[in-house]
Each structure stands twice: as C-alpha cells, then as structure tokens.
Write a protein that holds these residues in place. Structure first.
Motif, mmCIF file in Angstrom:
data_model
loop_
_atom_site.group_PDB
_atom_site.id
_atom_site.type_symbol
_atom_site.label_atom_id
_atom_site.label_comp_id
_atom_site.label_asym_id
_atom_site.label_seq_id
_atom_site.Cartn_x
_atom_site.Cartn_y
_atom_site.Cartn_z
ATOM 1 N N ARG A 166 0.847 -1.194 0.000
ATOM 2 C CA ARG A 166 0.000 0.000 0.000
ATOM 3 C C ARG A 166 0.882 1.243 0.000
ATOM 4 O O ARG A 166 2.039 1.197 0.445
ATOM 5 N N LEU A 167 0.330 2.354 -0.450
ATOM 6 C CA LEU A 167 1.069 3.607 -0.395
ATOM 7 C C LEU A 167 1.245 4.028 1.063
ATOM 8 O O LEU A 167 0.325 3.883 1.865
ATOM 9 N N GLU A 168 2.423 4.572 1.364
ATOM 10 C CA GLU A 168 2.662 5.092 2.716
ATOM 11 C C GLU A 168 2.253 6.555 2.730
ATOM 12 O O GLU A 168 2.942 7.403 2.179
ATOM 13 N N LEU A 169 1.131 6.821 3.383
ATOM 14 C CA LEU A 169 0.536 8.157 3.284
ATOM 15 C C LEU A 169 0.715 8.985 4.549
ATOM 16 O O LEU A 169 0.197 10.098 4.650
ATOM 17 N N ASP A 170 1.445 8.419 5.528
ATOM 18 C CA ASP A 170 1.587 9.126 6.808
ATOM 19 C C ASP A 170 2.112 10.551 6.648
ATOM 20 O O ASP A 170 1.636 11.466 7.288
ATOM 21 N N ASP A 171 3.139 10.697 5.815
ATOM 22 C CA ASP A 171 3.706 12.040 5.678
ATOM 23 C C ASP A 171 3.342 12.661 4.322
ATOM 24 O O ASP A 171 4.088 13.437 3.750
ATOM 25 N N LEU A 172 2.154 12.292 3.847
ATOM 26 C CA LEU A 172 1.720 12.817 2.545
ATOM 27 C C LEU A 172 1.629 14.345 2.563
ATOM 28 O O LEU A 172 1.987 15.013 1.590
ATOM 29 N N ASP A 173 1.173 14.889 3.707
ATOM 30 C CA ASP A 173 1.067 16.339 3.835
ATOM 31 C C ASP A 173 2.380 17.020 3.481
ATOM 32 O O ASP A 173 2.405 17.975 2.699
ATOM 33 N N ALA A 174 3.449 16.511 4.075
ATOM 34 C CA ALA A 174 4.768 17.102 3.832
ATOM 35 C C ALA A 174 5.190 16.891 2.384
ATOM 36 O O ALA A 174 5.764 17.781 1.745
ATOM 37 N N ARG A 175 4.860 15.715 1.863
ATOM 38 C CA ARG A 175 5.306 15.391 0.507
ATOM 39 C C ARG A 175 4.604 16.240 -0.560
ATOM 40 O O ARG A 175 5.201 16.607 -1.563
ATOM 41 N N VAL A 176 3.332 16.550 -0.339
ATOM 42 C CA VAL A 176 2.620 17.328 -1.359
ATOM 43 C C VAL A 176 2.772 18.841 -1.126
ATOM 44 O O VAL A 176 2.348 19.638 -1.963
#
Lengths: 424, 172
Positions: A166-176
C-alpha cells in the motif's frame, strides 16, 4: 433476454453476477488453445470483448462509416452523432457533469497522461516546480514527467510503497507541500492495490496542487465517479474495459481544459488557420487533431453500455469474491511455495495477482501455464521502479475480468503445480 | 506435456540450476559487455579475456529465465579456451539453429538491447554436420518451437558477439 444488438444474453438486475451467463457473451472464451479451453487471465493487460461491442463496430462500418464533423450527407451526420453520443455515454459512465466538453478521446491511457504532461505541464510547470508521483506507477505515469524533468528541471517526488503493497501516506502532507500536481494510479497494475483517491485528492487540493489519476486499472473494474472522488484529471483506456484497442479517454474539469493549449496540431482542432497563426477550437475538439477513432468510439460506447447493464457494483463484488477465492486457494494448495505480492483480499484490493512461485522464473512459469491454455503475463509490467522495490526482476501476473470464475483459478493452480514438478 | 519436456531438457535444467563459469572476471584486463532483453527484463553480463587469438577465459553474470541462463552457461562451457575462429564459427552455427524462426518474428522481437541481432535472420541455416558439433548445445534446439523464447536463448550469444566485435574494432 437479448442484448441491445440482439447478440448478448446479458440481463441487468439485482443479485450476484451470473458468470456462466456473462461468459456466453465473449466469443473468444470459446477458443481452444493446445486443445484445451482458453483460461484468460490477462485482463489487466487487455480485456476480451462481448459480442455487442464487436457487433456495434461491425454494424457501424457496414452501414454508417463516414468521417465525423462538417459532413452534411446523411451517413456523415449519423457518424458524427454516434461519435458524440459515445462521448456522452462515456462521460455519464464516470460521472462527468459536462461530457460534451470534459471528455477527450485519445489513443489510450498513455496518450492521455502524455496529453496532461504536454499541454497542462508545459504551460504550468517550470524549473523547480514539484510533481508528486508514487512508486507503484506504470511507466506511462513516470516517463512523461521524467521528460519534463529533463526538459525544464521540474522536481519529482515519490510516495513510497510500504511492505504491504500500500502507499505510505503518513507524511503525505509534507510530501505534497508546495507541489503543483499529484499524479497517481487509482489501482496498481502489479499489486492490485486500490489507492484512497479521495484522501489523496483532498490533501493535494489543500496543498494547492491538482490531482491527475491513472484509471487504466480502476475504471474497468470499480464504479467511478469523478465528482465524488474530487479529482481533476482521469486517464483510461477502452481496451481494458471490454472495448477495442486504439481509443482512450482523458477526462478533466472543463475549467482546466479551457486554459490548456492544444496537444497535437492538425485538422479538427482549430477555428481558423492563417499562414502565420491559428486559432484553436474549444475543448474537446482542441485536443482531438485528425480523424478520430470513430468505430472505436462506437465500440467503447457499446462496452460502457454492457458494463452499465451488468452493473459496476456487481462486477466489483464478483471480482472481489474471486480474488478472495484465488488468494485463499493459492495459499491452501501451494503454501509458502507461492508468493502473491500486494495487500490481502479486501476492499482496497483489485483482481490483479502478481505471483512468484518457488524460484521458477516468471517466463518459465508463463510458458508452462501456456500449455494449460492459461494466459498470464510474465515480466516487469511496465513498472520497473516498483519491481526494484519488490526485489524481483519479473513476476507472473494473473488478472481477472468479470468473465473469470473459480475454475480458471483451479486450472492456474494445476499449471503452477506442474511447473513445480518440472523445475523440481 | 511432451512439448515442455522437449523445451526443458535435462541438460538445460542442469545448466540452469548449476550454471558454469558464473561470475565476473576483473575488467580490465577482461572486457565486460552487457546485454538486455527489454521485453522481459532479462540481463546478461559477459566478461571475456582474449589472449593470442584464443578466448582464454569467460564468465557470465546477470539474471534471467531458465532458457537464457542455461544457454549462457552452455555457451561459456563451449567457447572457453577455444580459438577465436572456432568461437565465431560456433556463434554462427548456434544462431543458425535459431535463425529460421527468429527471422519470422516481428522487427523488434529478436533484438537485444545491444542491437547485435540484425544479422541473425541472415545467418545461413546450419548443415546437419555443424549441428552435430554443437554437442550439449543441441539441447536448445527445442526452443525453436517456442518462437518468443528464441530471444532468451540468443541473448548471451549476441552479447558475446558484441564483446568480440568491440575487441576487434579496438585492435584495428
């Protein structure tokens, strides 16, 4: 009950999908390979077509064929009407609010994604601008952006894939954060993972980015509503959703399309041409230079009608149950000899099974399975970065369509056992 | 499954499981060349040492299916220590055994990443006498019944030929 063209036996209705009835609509399933009935497990690559699709295309060529737009004779008008009706029915199928402006016919998903990169990308992205992709993308959603990175120095960031597929979305905020575009697959063509698009779209928008979606694997197998998903672009192909090859779709919000420059130049995409300039037509025509795939649009329209008549919810329920059966039975019969990549069966898992069997190379597995008339695809599935992450150079991929059943899974397992015997 | 038994003969499975001359020679002095099969992702690394007109040593690395790996292993055993003339002759004979079917494939199907395959279709069909000289290599004859697998079998051979060509052009 006869289908719309009198060819299909399909009946719409409630209750589970009757796979025996569905199978009768697909002539290719009647074929023998090596004297055995074909077991078609390569729908993630390309699907089979029901008679209604084949019939619609044949009927179009036999009774109507003429070039679209600007013709005043009867068949040209009919052909234009069929082509534009196809646009409308495809739009309705994915929940488009304004299909006549938002649905662009392309060659396939790859061309649709390239259209986004070429047209929207070149007019909106410059040096240092950030595009976020994921590690599970098909090459078609990586290379167009790599081309832009080489050409104008945009920065690419990747959402990682975790050990569970699965995609690791924990730090998605920072990544986007600071990104202009997030472009991700709705469903992995290797792992079967169905990504939480609504969540990703929300985060992308909060960061001020747009979101483009590669729907090549999802649109054929899951109900799709672009409005509910809250996305900005959606790319998919007809030939993976019971339609013909040679036609794909790019859906985008019309406000975006209005601002985007043309993609290919030529006939059909202009309002006026002078020797030193041109005036582009409105969307969708602006993005459809040259004679379009008319018969293919007619075929896609029939495919969408077929899928709609069966019901995407029923198709999803059928494939979910079949994926569960396959994962359970593979584990039961083959134990640790067989490894299936991707998440366990469940709501976020589509019918794509990438297999490794003992240390038998995927090419050899597919060869042995072919003797059982089982069609699986060996290789890297145009997702080499993901394969590197998984630590394999190739897998044998079995993928389901609405016409597959438990018997298909049983023959697959029979073939795997023979491969085990042969390679000891 | 008689067709499969013909493809996966015991010799092939043996070389697949226990590849000969596996690894890489130090380069330099050895010459190192890579071959790719872009369709399936197989890759082969051939390192070769030529001394006094003889292929003094060869090692094979890389990953691939049973056909590409066993063909590479069989090749290394067959060419190691041979005069270059004989190596060239063997390459020609082997590719001749594969060529009839290879030439019927699509324009890219027989190509390896190093693009040395263009002569394959033009290779002469080998005489029966030549085939008998192939020894264990003749086990790969079953591959021609499976056209898409021919490129697996010829990958290492094309890569070796590329390596020898490199050395020849460097010497001239």
């Amino acid at each position: 009950m006869a289908g719309p063209d009198g060819g299909d036996t399909l009946t719409a209705g409630a209750g589970p999908l009757d796979v025996e009835v569905v199978r009768k609509d697909f002539p290719l399933l009647g074929r023998l390979v090596h004297d055995r009935p074909i077991v078609y497990l390569d729908s993630a690559s390309t699907s089979l077509q029901p008679r209604s699709v084949l019939g619609a295309m044949e009927r179009y060529y036999e009774t109507t064929h003429a070039n679209v737009h600007r013709g005043v004779f009867a068949t040209a008008e009919e052909s234009t009407r069929l082509y534009e009706e196809a646009r409308a029915s495809v739009g309705r199928f994915i929940g488009s609010k304004d299909p006549t402006r938002e649905v662009i016919f392309t060659k396939n998903t790859t061309e649709s994604l390239n259209l986004i990169a070429h047209s929207w990308g070149r007019s909106n992205l410059g040096e240092g601008d950030i595009v976020v992709l994921s590690e599970m993308e098909h090459h078609a959603n990586i290379v167009p952006w790599l081309i832009l990175a080489e050409e104008r120095g945009i920065e690419l960031r990747y959402i990682p894939v975790g050990p569970d597929g699965r995609l690791e979305l924990d730090d998605l905020d920072a990544r986007v954060s600071g990104a202009k575009l997030v472009s991700v697959s709705a469903m992995s063509n290797v792992l079967g993972t169905i990504n939480p698009l609504r969540l990703i779209a929300e985060m992308a928008h909060r960061a001020g980015a747009l979101i483009a979606v590669d729907g090549a694997q999802s649109v054929p197998h899951l109900p799709t509503d672009v409005g509910a998903l809250g996305i900005d672009f959606l790319a998919f192909s007809a030939h993976k959703m019971l339609g013909p090859t040679g036609i794909g779709v790019l859906w985008a919000r019309s406000a975006l399309l209005d601002e985007m420059p043309p993609f290919l130049g030529g006939g059909g995409m202009i309002l006026d041409v002078k020797l030193d300039r041109f005036l582009a037509a409105e969307s969708p025509h602006r993005f459809e230079a040259g004679t379009p795939p008319i018969a293919e649009a007619v075929g896609l329209s029939a495919a969408v009608e077929y899928l709609g008549a069966v019901g995407m919810d029923r198709i999803r329920a059928h494939e979910l149950a079949l994926t569960g059966y396959a994962l359970d039975t593979l584990a039961e019969r083959l134990g640790t000899d067989c490894r299936v990549f991707g998440p366990p069966a469940g709501e976020d898992r589509g019918g794509v099974l990438s297999l490794a069997f003992r240390d038998v190379h995927a090419h050899d597995l597919a060869q042995v399975l072919d003797q059982f008339a089982v069609c699986v695809r060996p290789g890297h599935h145009c997702a080499k970065p993901l394969m590197r992450k998984l630590g394999v150079s190739a897998t044998a991929r079995a993928s389901f369509g609405l016409y597959n059943d438990e018997h298909d899974v049983d023959v697959l397992i029979e073939g795997l056992i023979e491969a085990g015997r042969l390679f000891g | 499954m008689p067709d499969l038994e013909e493809l996966y003969r015991e010799v092939i499975l043996d070389h697949y499981r226990s590849p000969r001359n596996s690894g890489e020679l130090d380069s330099p002095p050895a010459h190192r060349v890579e071959g790719f099969n872009p369709l399936c992702g197989d890759e082969v690394v051939v390192t070769l040492l030529v001394e006094d007109g003889t292929l003094a040593d060869i090692k094979i690395g890389g990953t691939g299916c049973s056909i590409s790996q066993s063909s590479a292993s069989l090749m290394s055993a067959a060419v190691k220590g041979k005069r270059l003339d004989d190596v060239y002759r063997l390459i020609k004979t082997f590719k001749g055994m594969m060529s009839v079917h290879e030439s019927t494939l699509g324009p890219n199907d027989g190509l390896t990443g190093n693009g040395t395959d263009e002569d394959a279709g033009a290779a002469d069909e080998p005489e029966a006498a030549d085939l008998s000289k192939l020894g264990e290599l003749a086990a790969l004859q079953g591959v021609v019944k499976f056209p898409v697998r021919i490129k697996c079998a010829t990958l290492s051979w094309n890569t070796l030929a590329q390596g020898l060509d490199d050395l020849e052009s460097a010497a001239n």
